[in-house]
Design a protein around this motif. Structure first.
Motif, PDB file in Angstrom:
ATOM      1  N   LEU A  45       0.837  -1.208   0.000  1.00  0.00           N
ATOM      2  CA  LEU A  45       0.000   0.000   0.000  1.00  0.00           C
ATOM      3  C   LEU A  45       0.869   1.255   0.000  1.00  0.00           C
ATOM      4  N   LYS A  46       0.413   2.244  -0.763  1.00  0.00           N
ATOM      5  CA  LYS A  46       1.148   3.511  -0.879  1.00  0.00           C
ATOM      6  C   LYS A  46       0.306   4.643  -0.317  1.00  0.00           C
ATOM      7  N   PRO A  47       0.925   5.754   0.088  1.00  0.00           N
ATOM      8  CA  PRO A  47       0.189   6.747   0.888  1.00  0.00           C
ATOM      9  C   PRO A  47      -0.892   7.530   0.154  1.00  0.00           C
ATOM     10  N   CYS A  48      -0.827   7.623  -1.179  1.00  0.00           N
ATOM     11  CA  CYS A  48      -1.802   8.453  -1.894  1.00  0.00           C
ATOM     12  C   CYS A  48      -2.982   7.637  -2.387  1.00  0.00           C
ATOM     13  N   ASN A  49      -4.185   8.008  -1.950  1.00  0.00           N
ATOM     14  CA  ASN A  49      -5.406   7.411  -2.498  1.00  0.00           C
ATOM     15  C   ASN A  49      -5.823   8.236  -3.704  1.00  0.00           C
ATOM     16  N   TYR A  50      -5.491   7.735  -4.868  1.00  0.00           N
ATOM     17  CA  TYR A  50      -5.713   8.448  -6.129  1.00  0.00           C
ATOM     18  C   TYR A  50      -7.198   8.732  -6.341  1.00  0.00           C
ATOM     19  N   PHE A  51      -8.051   7.767  -6.011  1.00  0.00           N
ATOM     20  CA  PHE A  51      -9.487   7.934  -6.225  1.00  0.00           C
ATOM     21  C   PHE A  51     -10.022   9.146  -5.463  1.00  0.00           C
ATOM     22  N   HIS A  52      -9.599   9.299  -4.216  1.00  0.00           N
ATOM     23  CA  HIS A  52     -10.106  10.392  -3.374  1.00  0.00           C
ATOM     24  C   HIS A  52      -9.276  11.674  -3.510  1.00  0.00           C
ATOM     25  N   GLU A  53      -8.179  11.591  -4.251  1.00  0.00           N
ATOM     26  CA  GLU A  53      -7.244  12.715  -4.348  1.00  0.00           C
ATOM     27  C   GLU A  53      -6.807  13.171  -2.955  1.00  0.00           C
ATOM     28  N   VAL A  54      -6.402  12.198  -2.157  1.00  0.00           N
ATOM     29  CA  VAL A  54      -5.964  12.510  -0.806  1.00  0.00           C
ATOM     30  C   VAL A  54      -4.726  11.673  -0.477  1.00  0.00           C
ATOM     31  N   THR A  55      -3.708  12.344   0.052  1.00  0.00           N
ATOM     32  CA  THR A  55      -2.514  11.651   0.535  1.00  0.00           C
ATOM     33  C   THR A  55      -2.633  11.568   2.054  1.00  0.00           C
ATOM     34  N   ILE A  56      -2.766  10.342   2.513  1.00  0.00           N
ATOM     35  CA  ILE A  56      -3.224  10.097   3.885  1.00  0.00           C
ATOM     36  C   ILE A  56      -2.409  10.869   4.917  1.00  0.00           C
ATOM     37  N   PHE A  57      -1.065  10.782   4.801  1.00  0.00           N
ATOM     38  CA  PHE A  57      -0.250  11.312   5.895  1.00  0.00           C
ATOM     39  C   PHE A  57      -0.038  12.827   5.816  1.00  0.00           C
ATOM     40  N   ASP A  58      -0.646  13.465   4.819  1.00  0.00           N
ATOM     41  CA  ASP A  58      -0.731  14.928   4.841  1.00  0.00           C
ATOM     42  C   ASP A  58      -1.775  15.391   5.865  1.00  0.00           C
ATOM     43  N   PHE A  59      -2.668  14.480   6.246  1.00  0.00           N
ATOM     44  CA  PHE A  59      -3.794  14.868   7.093  1.00  0.00           C
ATOM     45  C   PHE A  59      -3.899  14.071   8.385  1.00  0.00           C
ATOM     46  N   LEU A  60      -3.226  12.928   8.440  1.00  0.00           N
ATOM     47  CA  LEU A  60      -3.378  12.029   9.589  1.00  0.00           C
ATOM     48  C   LEU A  60      -2.034  11.461  10.012  1.00  0.00           C
ATOM     49  N   SER A  61      -1.942  11.191  11.313  1.00  0.00           N
ATOM     50  CA  SER A  61      -0.820  10.427  11.837  1.00  0.00           C
ATOM     51  C   SER A  61      -1.344   9.064  12.288  1.00  0.00           C
ATOM     52  N   GLY A  62      -0.691   7.988  11.841  1.00  0.00           N
ATOM     53  CA  GLY A  62      -1.170   6.651  12.186  1.00  0.00           C
ATOM     54  C   GLY A  62      -0.051   5.743  12.634  1.00  0.00           C
ATOM     55  N   VAL A  63      -0.428   4.748  13.464  1.00  0.00           N
ATOM     56  CA  VAL A  63       0.548   3.775  13.964  1.00  0.00           C
ATOM     57  C   VAL A  63      -0.026   2.363  13.866  1.00  0.00           C
ATOM     58  N   ASP A  64       0.872   1.385  13.912  1.00  0.00           N
ATOM     59  CA  ASP A  64       0.458   0.005  14.160  1.00  0.00           C
ATOM     60  C   ASP A  64       0.606  -0.227  15.660  1.00  0.00           C
ATOM     61  N   TYR A  65      -0.525  -0.358  16.341  1.00  0.00           N
ATOM     62  CA  TYR A  65      -0.551  -0.463  17.802  1.00  0.00           C
ATOM     63  C   TYR A  65      -0.180  -1.870  18.276  1.00  0.00           C
ATOM     64  N   GLY A  66      -0.062  -2.806  17.337  1.00  0.00           N
ATOM     65  CA  GLY A  66       0.151  -4.204  17.721  1.00  0.00           C
ATOM     66  C   GLY A  66      -1.170  -4.921  17.904  1.00  0.00           C
ATOM     67  N   ASP A  67      -1.142  -6.068  18.555  1.00  0.00           N
ATOM     68  CA  ASP A  67      -2.356  -6.858  18.762  1.00  0.00           C
ATOM     69  C   ASP A  67      -2.931  -6.626  20.155  1.00  0.00           C
ATOM     70  N   LEU A  68      -4.258  -6.671  20.255  1.00  0.00           N
ATOM     71  CA  LEU A  68      -4.916  -6.632  21.556  1.00  0.00           C
ATOM     72  C   LEU A  68      -4.807  -8.027  22.193  1.00  0.00           C
ATOM     73  N   PRO A  69      -4.689  -8.100  23.527  1.00  0.00           N
ATOM     74  CA  PRO A  69      -4.493  -9.403  24.180  1.00  0.00           C
ATOM     75  C   PRO A  69      -5.775 -10.243  24.168  1.00  0.00           C
ATOM     76  N   VAL A  70      -5.635 -11.513  23.837  1.00  0.00           N
ATOM     77  CA  VAL A  70      -6.775 -12.443  23.870  1.00  0.00           C
ATOM     78  C   VAL A  70      -6.336 -13.722  24.574  1.00  0.00           C
ATOM     79  N   VAL A  71      -7.319 -14.553  24.918  1.00  0.00           N
ATOM     80  CA  VAL A  71      -7.046 -15.848  25.555  1.00  0.00           C
ATOM     81  C   VAL A  71      -7.654 -16.922  24.657  1.00  0.00           C
TER      82      VAL A  71
END
Ligand SMILES: [Mn+2]
Length: 294
Positions: A45-71
């Protein structure tokens, strides 16, 4: 998506997190490996969504938080654990993008969302309504979360809609039970007839102005395009139709998203996880679109 694995939520707008739990599966198990497969597929995946004419990280900061704990194997304990781990993220105002896991995980997600936002509208893409009362005599299963959610008052059900429903049923009145709970329903035949643009408009009309949560069961998509899932139903939607309807949902007040039921073991080609990664990407793009244009 090569996002940094970060759990410090300072200045973060969205957090991708895995929920590797599949004890709610009624047929094939293995969706606990969905988050890993979706992450692996997402490197393209690349940062620019051509369809929406929006480059995600010009407007948002995002992280991979990892996994939530399960049993694994312990449904009640896992629900508590998922809800407790998700709650502080939502309290920080971070929008979660959750990767399942079977569809039972959406119940504790909605419990956490409800504590912060109150009842939310639900946009539910699926081939099944997942509003059964019990499976195997048990109330927690991937076929029951949305009945539980209504019973617990987690949803603004008058703004909630289930789309893509199809397949064989147990009884003629199966879908009436979902309507009786208050959901609007667009079955797969109706959705095919109206087309994806009109479907997106109908969903937006229903969801209205308040907070909405989007839950996407990958079996909404036809098994020809998403074979890697545990309860497949023919007569579904293409990957192109899937992107089209999601892209039509701009401007809603999103408080969270999930994409669930990816079972990589039965899809050696990896196309199911690739599509799921792109669905998550379109969710993030909707958040970026709202920042840029709304
Ligand atoms: Mn489902």
């Amino acid at each position: 998506m090569r996002l940094p694995h970060v759990q410090d939520l300072e200045q973060v707008d969205f957090a991708v997190m895995g929920v590797p739990f599949d004890t709610g599966s009624s047929l094939l198990v293995g969706s606990r490996f969905g988050p890993e497969a979706i992450r692996s597929a997402s490197v393209i995946l690349k940062p620019c969504n051509y369809f929406h004419e929006v480059t995600i990280f010009d407007f948002l900061s995002g992280v991979d938080y990892g996994d939530l704990p399960v049993v694994p194997g312990y449904h009640k304990e896992s629900n508590v654990s998922i809800k407790d781990a998700l709650l502080p993220v939502i309290k920080r105002g971070v929008t979660p993008i959750l990767l399942g896991g079977d569809h039972s995980i959406t119940l504790p997600e909605l419990q956490a969302i409800h504590q912060v936002h109150g009842p939310v509208g639900l946009i539910h893409f699926d081939s099944h309504s997942d509003t059964n009362d019990q499976y195997y005599g048990q109330s927690l299963n991937h076929g029951t979360p949305f009945r539980r959610a209504v019973e617990e008052g987690l949803l603004d059900v008058g703004r909630s809609i289930q789309v893509g429903l199809r397949g064989t049923l147990y009884r003629e009145d199966d879908l009436d039970e979902s309507r009786d709970l208050g959901f609007d329903i667009v079955n797969a035949v109706e959705a095919h007839e109206m087309g994806m643009k009109a479907l997106a408009e109908k969903i937006k009309q229903r969801a209205g102005q308040g907070p909405v949560f989007v839950t996407f069961d990958i079996d909404f998509v036809d098994p020809a395009f998403a074979p890697g899932t545990g309860t497949r139903e023919v007569g579904g939607f293409t990957s192109a139709q899937t992107l089209e309807v999601i892209r039509g949902l701009t401007g809603l007040d999103f408080v969270g998203f999930d994409v669930v039921e990816v079972l990589p073991a039965i899809d050696p080609s990896g196309i199911t996880a690739l599509l799921a990664a792109n669905i998550a990407y379109e969710f993030i793009s909707l958040l970026a679109w709202n920042r840029k244009f709304a």
